[in-house]
Design a protein around this motif. Sequence first.
Motif, PDB file in Angstrom:
ATOM      1  N   THR A 103       2.412  -4.048  16.166  1.00  0.00           N
ATOM      2  CA  THR A 103       2.324  -3.824  17.614  1.00  0.00           C
ATOM      3  C   THR A 103       0.903  -3.396  17.943  1.00  0.00           C
ATOM      4  N   CYS A 104       0.256  -4.114  18.854  1.00  0.00           N
ATOM      5  CA  CYS A 104      -1.166  -3.890  19.108  1.00  0.00           C
ATOM      6  C   CYS A 104      -1.371  -2.808  20.174  1.00  0.00           C
ATOM      7  N   PRO A 105      -2.047  -1.703  19.817  1.00  0.00           N
ATOM      8  CA  PRO A 105      -2.243  -0.639  20.811  1.00  0.00           C
ATOM      9  C   PRO A 105      -3.073  -1.075  22.010  1.00  0.00           C
ATOM     10  N   LYS A 106      -4.008  -2.010  21.786  1.00  0.00           N
ATOM     11  CA  LYS A 106      -4.819  -2.513  22.908  1.00  0.00           C
ATOM     12  C   LYS A 106      -3.936  -3.221  23.924  1.00  0.00           C
ATOM     13  N   TYR A 107      -2.979  -4.015  23.417  1.00  0.00           N
ATOM     14  CA  TYR A 107      -2.125  -4.774  24.327  1.00  0.00           C
ATOM     15  C   TYR A 107      -0.989  -3.928  24.894  1.00  0.00           C
ATOM     16  N   ILE A 108      -0.717  -2.789  24.306  1.00  0.00           N
ATOM     17  CA  ILE A 108       0.125  -1.801  24.991  1.00  0.00           C
ATOM     18  C   ILE A 108      -0.607  -1.349  26.245  1.00  0.00           C
ATOM     19  N   ASP A 109      -1.869  -0.961  26.076  1.00  0.00           N
ATOM     20  CA  ASP A 109      -2.638  -0.424  27.201  1.00  0.00           C
ATOM     21  C   ASP A 109      -2.928  -1.490  28.251  1.00  0.00           C
ATOM     22  N   TYR A 110      -3.266  -2.710  27.815  1.00  0.00           N
ATOM     23  CA  TYR A 110      -3.493  -3.787  28.778  1.00  0.00           C
ATOM     24  C   TYR A 110      -2.240  -4.050  29.607  1.00  0.00           C
ATOM     25  N   ALA A 111      -1.083  -4.074  28.946  1.00  0.00           N
ATOM     26  CA  ALA A 111       0.168  -4.356  29.654  1.00  0.00           C
ATOM     27  C   ALA A 111       0.507  -3.241  30.645  1.00  0.00           C
ATOM     28  N   ILE A 112       0.263  -1.994  30.250  1.00  0.00           N
ATOM     29  CA  ILE A 112       0.524  -0.873  31.166  1.00  0.00           C
ATOM     30  C   ILE A 112      -0.369  -0.993  32.399  1.00  0.00           C
ATOM     31  N   ASP A 148       0.818  -1.216   0.000  1.00  0.00           N
ATOM     32  CA  ASP A 148       0.000   0.000   0.000  1.00  0.00           C
ATOM     33  C   ASP A 148       0.850   1.264   0.000  1.00  0.00           C
ATOM     34  N   GLY A 149       2.190   1.101  -0.033  1.00  0.00           N
ATOM     35  CA  GLY A 149       3.089   2.246  -0.065  1.00  0.00           C
ATOM     36  C   GLY A 149       3.614   2.664   1.290  1.00  0.00           C
ATOM     37  N   SER A 150       3.027   2.168   2.364  1.00  0.00           N
ATOM     38  CA  SER A 150       3.525   2.496   3.700  1.00  0.00           C
ATOM     39  C   SER A 150       4.817   1.725   3.967  1.00  0.00           C
ATOM     40  N   VAL A 151       5.620   2.219   4.915  1.00  0.00           N
ATOM     41  CA  VAL A 151       6.859   1.532   5.268  1.00  0.00           C
ATOM     42  C   VAL A 151       6.757   0.990   6.687  1.00  0.00           C
ATOM     43  N   VAL A 152       7.649   0.086   7.036  1.00  0.00           N
ATOM     44  CA  VAL A 152       7.576  -0.632   8.305  1.00  0.00           C
ATOM     45  C   VAL A 152       7.553   0.336   9.483  1.00  0.00           C
ATOM     46  N   LEU A 153       8.506   1.264   9.542  1.00  0.00           N
ATOM     47  CA  LEU A 153       8.568   2.190  10.679  1.00  0.00           C
ATOM     48  C   LEU A 153       7.309   3.044  10.785  1.00  0.00           C
ATOM     49  N   GLU A 154       6.782   3.458   9.661  1.00  0.00           N
ATOM     50  CA  GLU A 154       5.546   4.252   9.655  1.00  0.00           C
ATOM     51  C   GLU A 154       4.420   3.480  10.311  1.00  0.00           C
ATOM     52  N   ARG A 155       4.286   2.199   9.936  1.00  0.00           N
ATOM     53  CA  ARG A 155       3.224   1.369  10.520  1.00  0.00           C
ATOM     54  C   ARG A 155       3.425   1.193  12.014  1.00  0.00           C
ATOM     55  N   VAL A 156       4.663   0.997  12.435  1.00  0.00           N
ATOM     56  CA  VAL A 156       4.936   0.857  13.873  1.00  0.00           C
ATOM     57  C   VAL A 156       4.434   2.097  14.605  1.00  0.00           C
ATOM     58  N   ILE A 157       4.829   3.263  14.129  1.00  0.00           N
ATOM     59  CA  ILE A 157       4.463   4.509  14.804  1.00  0.00           C
ATOM     60  C   ILE A 157       2.953   4.703  14.809  1.00  0.00           C
ATOM     61  N   ARG A 158       2.318   4.490  13.655  1.00  0.00           N
ATOM     62  CA  ARG A 158       0.871   4.723  13.586  1.00  0.00           C
ATOM     63  C   ARG A 158       0.108   3.760  14.504  1.00  0.00           C
ATOM     64  N   GLN A 159       0.542   2.512  14.569  1.00  0.00           N
ATOM     65  CA  GLN A 159      -0.092   1.562  15.489  1.00  0.00           C
ATOM     66  C   GLN A 159       0.035   2.044  16.935  1.00  0.00           C
ATOM     67  N   PRO A 184      -6.036   0.926  13.247  1.00  0.00           N
ATOM     68  CA  PRO A 184      -4.977   0.009  13.650  1.00  0.00           C
ATOM     69  C   PRO A 184      -5.378  -1.439  13.401  1.00  0.00           C
ATOM     70  N   VAL A 185      -4.391  -2.313  13.422  1.00  0.00           N
ATOM     71  CA  VAL A 185      -4.624  -3.748  13.408  1.00  0.00           C
ATOM     72  C   VAL A 185      -4.503  -4.241  14.844  1.00  0.00           C
ATOM     73  N   TYR A 186      -5.486  -5.008  15.293  1.00  0.00           N
ATOM     74  CA  TYR A 186      -5.480  -5.541  16.656  1.00  0.00           C
ATOM     75  C   TYR A 186      -5.128  -7.039  16.634  1.00  0.00           C
ATOM     76  N   VAL A 187      -4.757  -7.549  17.793  1.00  0.00           N
ATOM     77  CA  VAL A 187      -4.437  -8.974  17.924  1.00  0.00           C
ATOM     78  C   VAL A 187      -5.571  -9.835  17.386  1.00  0.00           C
ATOM     79  N   GLU A 188      -6.803  -9.453  17.706  1.00  0.00           N
ATOM     80  CA  GLU A 188      -7.954 -10.243  17.265  1.00  0.00           C
ATOM     81  C   GLU A 188      -8.064 -10.283  15.740  1.00  0.00           C
ATOM     82  N   ASP A 189      -7.717  -9.178  15.083  1.00  0.00           N
ATOM     83  CA  ASP A 189      -7.733  -9.153  13.610  1.00  0.00           C
ATOM     84  C   ASP A 189      -6.755 -10.178  13.047  1.00  0.00           C
TER      85      ASP A 189
END
Length: 237
Positions: free
Chosen positions: A106-115, A25-36, A212-217
Amino acid sequence: MILGIIQARINSDRFPIKIFAKFSDGSVVLERVIRQVLFSEILDKVVIATNYISFSSISSFVKSNFDEIAVISGSDNDVLDRFVSCLSIFDNVDVVVRITADNPLTCPKYIDYAIKKHLESKADLTHFLGIPLGTGVEVINPNTLFKISQLTYDPYDREHVTPFIYKNRDIFKVVEPMFEVGNFQNFRVTIDTENDLFFVDGLLRLLDYKLPVYVEDIINVSSKVAEYSLVKSNLDL
């Protein structure tokens, strides 16, 4: 402050400059990491900790795409020292979230759950088990980072930040909640090689490159991904 630190570099041995590798889709790996990561509802600030070799290219990319993200450079191989340097720049850091730039899912939901788990348990280190490899983070007490920085000079410990904690559970509290749905840890969505990039691109294509893409997705399409064959020539690397 809850500080997310993305460790990133361009000089990977197995897959050089992989953080700037492109998806279809034209996005790059680091971009996706940050946006997630920016979909986290708990992180207060996100910074990128890189090495001197990578600073120019990463800071140029980030400056062009993410005004709110600072890029901090440090030792080429001592990543632990880079983390400690970040802590000296920002005031009142209560929690550090370690994020790696080769995990574009990297799943933003599991960032928050872990915190939340980390704060509830008053742990030194918290991370989820059972979620797909490449979707999780490590949540670390800043005082623990200062402590291990003084205790270990082993190059491996310092390059990988947290091994000393896992090896010394008698002096550190490590909390590892298990994913309630099952154990999907053998399902890899981290990027170490070009084949990994093609695999993750196939998964993202099945998800219409959503954010974002979540673990469940990921779990929902995991059986389809196993059957998915990506044509190498379709990628503009």
